[in-house]
Structure formats: structure tokens, C-alpha cells
Design a protein around this motif. Structure first.
Motif, PDB file in Angstrom:
ATOM      1  N   SER A  80       0.873  -1.328  -0.139  1.00  0.00           N
ATOM      2  CA  SER A  80       0.154   0.013  -0.176  1.00  0.00           C
ATOM      3  C   SER A  80       0.846   1.315   0.039  1.00  0.00           C
ATOM      4  N   LYS A  92       6.846   6.244   4.360  1.00  0.00           N
ATOM      5  CA  LYS A  92       6.725   6.909   3.216  1.00  0.00           C
ATOM      6  C   LYS A  92       7.901   8.124   3.285  1.00  0.00           C
ATOM      7  N   ARG A 116       4.205  13.931   9.572  1.00  0.00           N
ATOM      8  CA  ARG A 116       2.995  13.133   9.455  1.00  0.00           C
ATOM      9  C   ARG A 116       2.690  11.854  10.412  1.00  0.00           C
ATOM     10  N   THR A 162       2.880   2.243  -2.056  1.00  0.00           N
ATOM     11  CA  THR A 162       2.907   2.860  -3.546  1.00  0.00           C
ATOM     12  C   THR A 162       1.834   3.765  -3.752  1.00  0.00           C
ATOM     13  N   ALA A 163       0.663   3.858  -2.876  1.00  0.00           N
ATOM     14  CA  ALA A 163      -0.506   4.978  -2.984  1.00  0.00           C
ATOM     15  C   ALA A 163      -0.018   6.118  -2.347  1.00  0.00           C
ATOM     16  N   PRO A 164      -0.557   7.280  -2.745  1.00  0.00           N
ATOM     17  CA  PRO A 164      -0.403   8.530  -2.128  1.00  0.00           C
ATOM     18  C   PRO A 164      -0.736   8.809  -0.699  1.00  0.00           C
ATOM     19  N   GLU A 165      -1.941   7.920  -0.228  1.00  0.00           N
ATOM     20  CA  GLU A 165      -2.773   7.963   1.035  1.00  0.00           C
ATOM     21  C   GLU A 165      -2.851   6.777   1.682  1.00  0.00           C
ATOM     22  N   ASP A 184       7.646  10.555   5.780  1.00  0.00           N
ATOM     23  CA  ASP A 184       7.060  11.799   6.379  1.00  0.00           C
ATOM     24  C   ASP A 184       7.235  11.655   7.713  1.00  0.00           C
ATOM     25  N   TRP A 208       2.519   3.950   8.408  1.00  0.00           N
ATOM     26  CA  TRP A 208       2.707   4.075   6.904  1.00  0.00           C
ATOM     27  C   TRP A 208       3.246   5.425   6.634  1.00  0.00           C
ATOM     28  N   TRP A 209       2.937   6.695   7.190  1.00  0.00           N
ATOM     29  CA  TRP A 209       3.837   7.759   6.779  1.00  0.00           C
ATOM     30  C   TRP A 209       5.154   7.763   7.141  1.00  0.00           C
TER      31      TRP A 209
END
Length: 95
Positions: free
Chosen positions: A9, A31, A36, A11-14, A33, A27-28
Motif C-alpha cells: 500500500s 513514506k 505526519r 505505493t499509494a499517495p494516501e 514523512d 505508514w507515513w
């Protein structure tokens, strides 16, 4: 959701719908971040959020703050690699 599905997941933007605040924090973090990730973990005042919060402060290099959050989560301060801890926490929170 499995840990493999969780990783895919990324690879998704959210983050996927339905994730807990603690899992959204991880998750953030994955990514890249941290801000966040921290905001998400901070919103969860329970054990899961405290565990993710501890991991994030450890990653940040703030060992004292991390120790405080590990204690609030009822966990020992982690000594494994950050990548290994991330996966351990993801797997535990997905159960």
C-alpha cells in the motif's frame, strides 16, 4: 490486512482507509514523512499510539523521549534495528 499488503500500500499517495492512527503513523513513516507519522501517532493516546510514538522518537535520535513512550506502551526500549522494529510493530498492530 497482512504486513505484505501493508507494504504494498506504500505505493499509494494516501494510507488505506480503515487504518488505525498508529498504523497510519507507521505508514507515513515508511513514506519518509516523519512529521505526519508523528502527528498520527500522537492522536492515538493508547498503547498502540505510544508504541509507535516511541519508535518515531527513537528514529529521531531522542532516546530519552523514546524511553518515556516505550514505558507508556508497556514495552522495553527496543535494541533491534529501526527497520526490524518497524516490521515488528506493523505485524503486531495488524493482528
Amino acid at each position: 490486512m497482512t504486513s505484505d499488503e501493508f507494504r504494498k500500500s506504500l505505493t499509494a499517495p494516501e494510507p488505506p482507509a480503515g487504518l488505525t492512527l498508529a498504523l497510519s503513523g507507521l505508514w507515513w513513516d515508511a513514506k519518509g514523512d516523519w512529521t505526519r507519522a508523528h502527528e498520527s501517532a500522537q492522536q492515538d493516546e493508547g498503547v498502540q499510539g505510544s508504541w509507535v510514538h516511541a519508535y518515531l522518537h527513537r528514529k529521531e535520535g531522542d532516546e530519552g523521549n523514546a524511553a518515556y513512550w516505550y514505558n507508556r506502551a508497556g514495552k522495553s526500549v527496543c535494541r533491534e534495528s529501526l527497520a526490524a522494529e518497524w516490521l515488528t510493530v506493523v505485524r503486531a498492530l495488524l493482528r
